[in-house]
Design a protein around this motif. Structure first.
Motif, short mmCIF file in Angstrom:
data_model
loop_
_atom_site.label_atom_id
_atom_site.label_comp_id
_atom_site.label_asym_id
_atom_site.label_seq_id
_atom_site.Cartn_x
_atom_site.Cartn_y
_atom_site.Cartn_z
N THR A 125 46.42 54.24 65.34
CA THR A 125 45.50 54.73 64.32
C THR A 125 45.80 53.99 63.03
OG1 THR A 125 45.59 56.88 65.38
CG2 THR A 125 44.63 56.79 63.18
N PHE A 126 44.77 53.42 62.46
CA PHE A 126 44.96 52.65 61.24
C PHE A 126 44.29 53.34 60.06
CE2 PHE A 126 45.43 49.17 64.36
CZ PHE A 126 46.64 48.65 63.92
N GLN A 127 44.78 53.02 58.89
CA GLN A 127 44.13 53.51 57.69
C GLN A 127 44.07 52.38 56.68
OE1 GLN A 127 45.84 56.39 54.71
NE2 GLN A 127 44.53 57.78 55.86
N LEU A 128 42.96 52.34 55.96
CA LEU A 128 42.78 51.27 54.99
C LEU A 128 42.10 51.86 53.76
CD1 LEU A 128 42.64 48.18 54.29
CD2 LEU A 128 40.44 48.15 55.45
N THR A 129 42.60 51.48 52.59
CA THR A 129 41.91 51.87 51.36
C THR A 129 41.15 50.65 50.85
OG1 THR A 129 43.76 53.32 50.90
CG2 THR A 129 42.21 52.94 49.11
N ALA A 130 39.86 50.83 50.65
CA ALA A 130 39.03 49.68 50.29
C ALA A 130 38.45 49.85 48.90
CB ALA A 130 37.90 49.53 51.30
N ASP A 131 38.31 48.72 48.18
CA ASP A 131 37.71 48.75 46.85
C ASP A 131 36.19 48.65 46.95
OD1 ASP A 131 40.20 47.78 44.78
OD2 ASP A 131 40.41 47.43 46.92
N TRP A 132 35.73 47.87 47.94
CA TRP A 132 34.30 47.64 48.10
C TRP A 132 33.93 47.75 49.57
CZ3 TRP A 132 31.04 46.65 43.99
CH2 TRP A 132 31.66 46.33 42.77
N VAL A 133 32.71 48.17 49.80
CA VAL A 133 32.20 48.17 51.16
C VAL A 133 30.88 47.40 51.17
CG1 VAL A 133 31.28 49.57 53.04
CG2 VAL A 133 33.28 50.35 51.79
N VAL A 134 30.77 46.43 52.10
CA VAL A 134 29.52 45.69 52.23
C VAL A 134 28.86 46.12 53.54
CG1 VAL A 134 28.47 43.40 52.46
CG2 VAL A 134 30.49 43.72 51.00
N VAL A 135 27.60 46.53 53.49
CA VAL A 135 26.91 46.93 54.73
C VAL A 135 25.88 45.88 55.13
CG1 VAL A 135 27.24 49.39 54.30
CG2 VAL A 135 25.15 48.29 53.53
N ASP A 136 25.70 45.75 56.43
CA ASP A 136 24.70 44.79 56.93
C ASP A 136 23.30 45.37 56.72
OD1 ASP A 136 24.65 46.79 58.74
OD2 ASP A 136 24.87 45.56 60.52
N GLU A 137 22.30 44.67 57.17
CA GLU A 137 20.96 45.18 56.93
C GLU A 137 20.08 45.08 58.18
OE1 GLU A 137 19.91 42.81 53.57
OE2 GLU A 137 19.23 41.14 54.79
N THR A 138 19.04 45.88 58.15
CA THR A 138 18.08 45.84 59.23
C THR A 138 16.89 45.00 58.78
OG1 THR A 138 18.70 48.04 59.92
CG2 THR A 138 16.60 47.23 60.72
N ILE A 139 16.42 44.17 59.67
CA ILE A 139 15.25 43.36 59.35
C ILE A 139 14.06 43.92 60.12
CG2 ILE A 139 14.25 41.06 59.40
CD1 ILE A 139 17.02 39.93 59.17
N GLU A 140 13.04 44.27 59.39
CA GLU A 140 11.87 44.89 60.01
C GLU A 140 10.61 44.19 59.52
OE1 GLU A 140 13.02 49.55 60.45
OE2 GLU A 140 12.86 48.73 58.44
N PRO A 141 9.49 44.47 60.19
CA PRO A 141 8.24 43.91 59.70
C PRO A 141 7.94 44.47 58.31
CG PRO A 141 7.96 44.86 61.89
CD PRO A 141 9.31 45.27 61.41
#
Lengths: 124, 234, 540
Positions: free
Chosen positions: C235-251
């Motif tokens: 089990t890992f734990q990480l403290t993050a300063d920033w989170v980058v999320v991917d995106e969905t491409i739609e019409p």
């Protein structure tokens, strides 16, 4: 004559092929052909053979339960051929198979070095 | 390893093994290696786990585990690896990081003995020669092998052969097949009375320097006895 | 001054251009430039507030704030009614290209996140990186976590952009990146190299397939990420300063309206090109209407540019062929037509015009014949296609060969698949098995129930109908309607006491010569058993 089979040691085969670009697969089989009328390959064999469990110094580490467990697949493969004699050219494999064959209820299996087979065929 | 406490990623050092040449960082976690490993499952070990832990910087934990020692370095894992990671070489590297006194079994002891005395058993030269001659006498009693003797330190012979220590210890019978073949073939061969050991436990402990020493001694024997061909069945 | 046009369209005088492009995407503008370079007049319908790039400025008619109201006409002569601000325009063009941008939205919900200061979408990240606004990311010991394709695989082009962004972030001083991904198609072009580069640069990768991390925002704006790791079972734990999320491409939102007004097919996601290999690269079900870039699917930036060049060539080729002979010889016999509009509903190419009479627009027709088989009044004829007659000829031939004792089989096959396979076996020196008559048809959709029954009537022991695979029909629905018609014919056979197994439907493609023969032989074998049931009973 009882059926025999041949075990490819990792170091002469798969690992020799990786390190030196050549695995010794055909030479021992040629010798088997000269000495025996009745022998079959294990499955899988050659590059894809399974380790007997005695390599890497495991015969000396004292982790014997693990080593015996390791050999289960090899013993199943030998049993599947119906062979009564196993030929191999490796001190570790020889020691391992002889040491575990009782556990797998294959006490009667004869384990011979490849050179032992050759010597046995000599007529003086 | 405490399984319940979370491991803090930021405290690890994934860069620690960047210089290693086993490509453990290329792992895609596909688990092909784990699926072919004959010892996967024992001690919760599997090759992928080891590879991933190393690439995450958890080397100490791997070094302290039994995993590298229950693995036989058979190479099935790396054969199946689509990314060409040298998993069994990595195992050997991990083994080398274990301090000698913590290496399981008799590997360290045997290797130290070999480096000091020339063979794993610390068998004195005169005892070695006695055993060879004794077994040689037995062979000479076999029909067709009359007059057989063991040629020791024969200068200018065609073949030098090494001896696996177990053959002058518990398995002396196993010395005989090669000798019968040599005799039948009329081979000109010999055994060195010093540094005859054919095994090199540095291979198992990951000690490259020890391997070099042991191999160097065999080469030295060939030079000393002016022999070109080596039979090294170990 | 406003002048009222005949059909009620108010506004300025009609503008003329040869090609209408919908969209102001990079792809659309590149198409416009390509066409203008080739001397083609282009009008471009752009969104609100956008302006042309320098390469096409003053060279195209640029209309912003537009909405398509109506499109009628056909290839070479489309008439478009367009709302333009408060005015209406009427435009007549020879070809239409739909090249709207796709719509991209960050996948906050996939990661159970809400938009926030320290949660960044992929496009935002790219903007920041592009304008070197990276100060906020750098600093001592900044940890950035990139989330990519957890519960739904990220499109390979999105995954690649995530990796590229990751590489650039990792290069910032004091930044450590962690790439947390679900299944990722590393085999897609360039991905594996990017993964490798990122790993070398120091990015730490984690992959999840079943159990995903929980991301807990902290009061100070940071995130705590907890997760069980599948490969190490820790089990890992990480403290993050920033989170980058991917995106969905739609019409794009307004694409739906364009699709509806232009009468073109769409795929299962809503892009303006059906999932049909015959439509590739830029074609639609309607001749003269093309689709490109983010309007036809999820394409990377490079692919969109390549697509622009490809569609430009396709349009030029189409315009060049306009003066040539029209394909179709399909006519509607007025005395028999009851104006039921079945043909209008069936036609996948929108080639039937409803006027004072129902007529076929030859410029738009692609000669599939789906209408000829569907017309209840049998009012539609196709030049040179006489399926019933050909069937009888084949059967008569088979019946005349007295030494043929095998069952007699009629095989109907689409000229684009079974027809090609038939040619393939002929040129390789083989022949169809004895007793088989092959009738080539323009499309599976040309077959009507009466053709199938006609073959039995003429003396066939079995009938095999070979159609194209799913999503492989040149006319989009030909294979679908063929299957439906054959299935209802089976019901008729059953009610007449004929074994339904005597009618078989087979999917085939153009390169399956051997398979074609094999399928026929297997069918013959089954028909032999049906013809001689006593053979089976011997053992029973």
């Amino acid at each position: 004559m009882d059926l025999a089979t041949y075990h490819d040691p990792c170091n002469y085969g798969r690992k020799a092929e990786k390190w030196f670009g050549y695995g010794y697969f055909n030479e021992p089989r040629w010798i088997m052909d000269q000495c025996l009328e009745n022998w079959v390959d294990l499955h899988p064999n050659r590059l894809h053979q399974t380790c007997c469990g005695g390599g890497g110094g495991t015969l000396t580490t004292g982790y014997n339960d693990e080593r015996i467990f390791y050999g289960r697949r090899k013993m199943d493969q030998i049993r599947a051929t119906g062979a009564r004699m196993l030929i191999l050219p490796c001190h570790s494999c020889h020691g391992q198979i002889n040491a575990i064959k009782k556990t797998y209820e294959m006490d009667d299996l004869v384990v011979k070095y490849l050179w032992e087979l050759v010597a046995d065929c000599l007529i003086f | 390893m405490a399984e319940n406490q979370p491991i803090h990623i930021e405290a690890l050092n994934p860069d620690c093994c960047n210089q290693w040449l086993y490509q453990q960082d290329a792992c895609l976690t596909c688990a092909m290696c784990a699926s072919v490993c004959p010892v996967a499952g024992v001690d919760n070990y599997d090759p992928r786990k080891m590879v991933r832990m190393v690439s995450l910087g958890m080397v100490d934990q791997v070094v302290q585990s039994r995993w590298p020692w229950i693995c036989t370095m058979c190479g099935k894992c790396e054969q199946s690896c689509p990314m060409g990671i040298d998993i069994s070489d990595l195992t050997r590297k991990i083994r080398s990081l274990r301090e000698g006194k913590h290496v399981p079994g008799i590997l360290s002891k045997g290797l130290a003995a070999a480096l000091e005395t020339g063979n794993n058993l610390s068998l004195p030269k005169e005892d070695f020669i006695f055993i060879l001659e004794d077994v040689g006498d037995e062979v000479a009693e076999e029909p067709g092998l009359e007059g057989f003797t063991v040629p020791i330190d024969k200068k200018g012979a065609r073949i030098l052969t090494t001896i696996h220590n177990k053959l002058v210890n518990t398995h002396t019978e196993d010395l005989k097949p090669w000798w019968r073949i040599f005799h039948a073939a009329g081979e000109d061969w010999t055994i060195a009375s010093d540094n005859w050991e054919g095994t090199t436990w540095g291979y198992f402990t990951g000690d490259d320097e020890a391997m070099k020493v042991m191999a160097g001694r065999i080469v030295e024997n060939m030079r000393r006895l002016e022999i070109d061909t080596l039979l090294w069945p170990e | 001054m406003e002048n009222k046009a005949e059909n009620g369209v108010r506004g300025k005088e009609s503008l003329s251009a040869e090609v209408m492009i919908f969209g102001d995407s990079v792809c659309a503008q590149r198409i416009a430039a390509n066409l203008v370079d080739n001397g083609i007049g282009v009008c471009l319908a752009a969104g609100n507030g956008s302006s042309p790039a320098s390469i096409i400025q003053d060279r195209v008619q640029w209309l912003s704030d537009t909405r398509l109201n109506h499109c009628h006409g056909f290839a070479g002569n489309f008439t478009l009614q367009i709302d333009h601000g408060h005015n209406q325009l009427k435009k007549t063009v020879q070809a239409i290209v739909v090249a709207e941008d796709d719509s991209r939205s960050p996948n906050y919900s996939q990661y159970r996140l809400t938009p926030g200061l320290r949660v960044v979408g992929l496009s935002d990240l790219e903007e920041k990186l592009k304008h070197s606004m990276t100060e906020s990311f750098s600093g001592t010991d900044t940890r950035i976590v990139l989330l990519c394709g957890w519960r739904k695989d990220a499109h390979p082009s999105v995954a690649r952009r995530m990796l590229e962004g990751c590489l650039q972030l990792q290069a910032q001083p004091g930044v450590s990146t962690y790439f947390m991904t679900g299944n990722m198609k590393v085999a897609s072009a360039g991905s594996e190299e990017l993964v490798h580069k990122a790993k070398q640069a120091g990015t730490v990768f984690f992959k999840f397939t079943g159990v995903f991390p929980t991301i807990q925002p902290q009061e100070n704006g940071y995130f705590t990420i907890d997760y069980p790791d599948e490969s190490t079972r820790n089990t890992f734990q990480l403290t993050a300063d920033w989170v980058v999320v991917d995106e969905t491409i739609e019409p794009a939102n307004h694409l739906e309206l364009l699709i509806q007004k232009l009468g073109i097919d769409q795929d299962h996601i809503g892009f303006a090109q059906s999932d049909n290999v015959r439509r590739l690269s830029n074609f639609t079900n309607r001749r003269g209407i093309f689709v490109a870039g983010g309007s036809r699917g999820v394409l990377s930036h490079a692919e969109q540019l390549a697509d622009a060049d490809q569609v430009s060539l396709n349009v030029l080729s189409f315009l060049g062929d306009l003066d040539g002979e029209p394909l179709a010889g399909v006519t509607i016999k007025q005395g028999l037509c009851a104006r039921c509009l079945t043909c209008v509903r069936l036609c996948p190419h929108r080639a039937i015009e409803v006027g004072s009479r129902i007529t076929v627009i030859t410029e738009a027709c692609q000669s599939c014949g789906i209408c000829t088989a569907g017309c209840p009044g049998r009012a539609i004829e196709m030049e040179g296609v006489h399926i019933g007659l050909e069937t009888i000829q084949r059967m008569n031939h088979l019946l005349a060969i007295t030494f043929v004792e095998k069952p007699r089989i009629v095989v109907f096959g689409c000229m684009r698949s079974a027809g090609q396979s038939h040619t393939l076996i002929q040129v390789s020196g083989q022949a169809l098995p004895e007793g088989v008559g092959f009738v080539e048809i323009p499309c599976g959709g040309t077959i009507a129930g009466r053709h199938l029954l006609g073959a039995f009537e003429a003396g066939a022991d079995g009938v095999m109908l070979c159609i194209c695979h799913t999503d492989n029909c040149q006319s989009e629905i030909g294979n679908v309607v063929a299957r439906k018609r054959a299935e209802s014919t089976r019901d008729l056979l059953a009610s007449a006491g004929v074994e339904t197994e005597r009618l078989r439907i087979v999917s085939l493609s153009a390169n399956m010569g051997n398979e074609f023969v094999y399928r026929i032989k297997a069918f013959i074998k089954d028909i032999v058993l049906l013809n001689n049931p006593q053979k089976e009973n011997k053992n029973g």
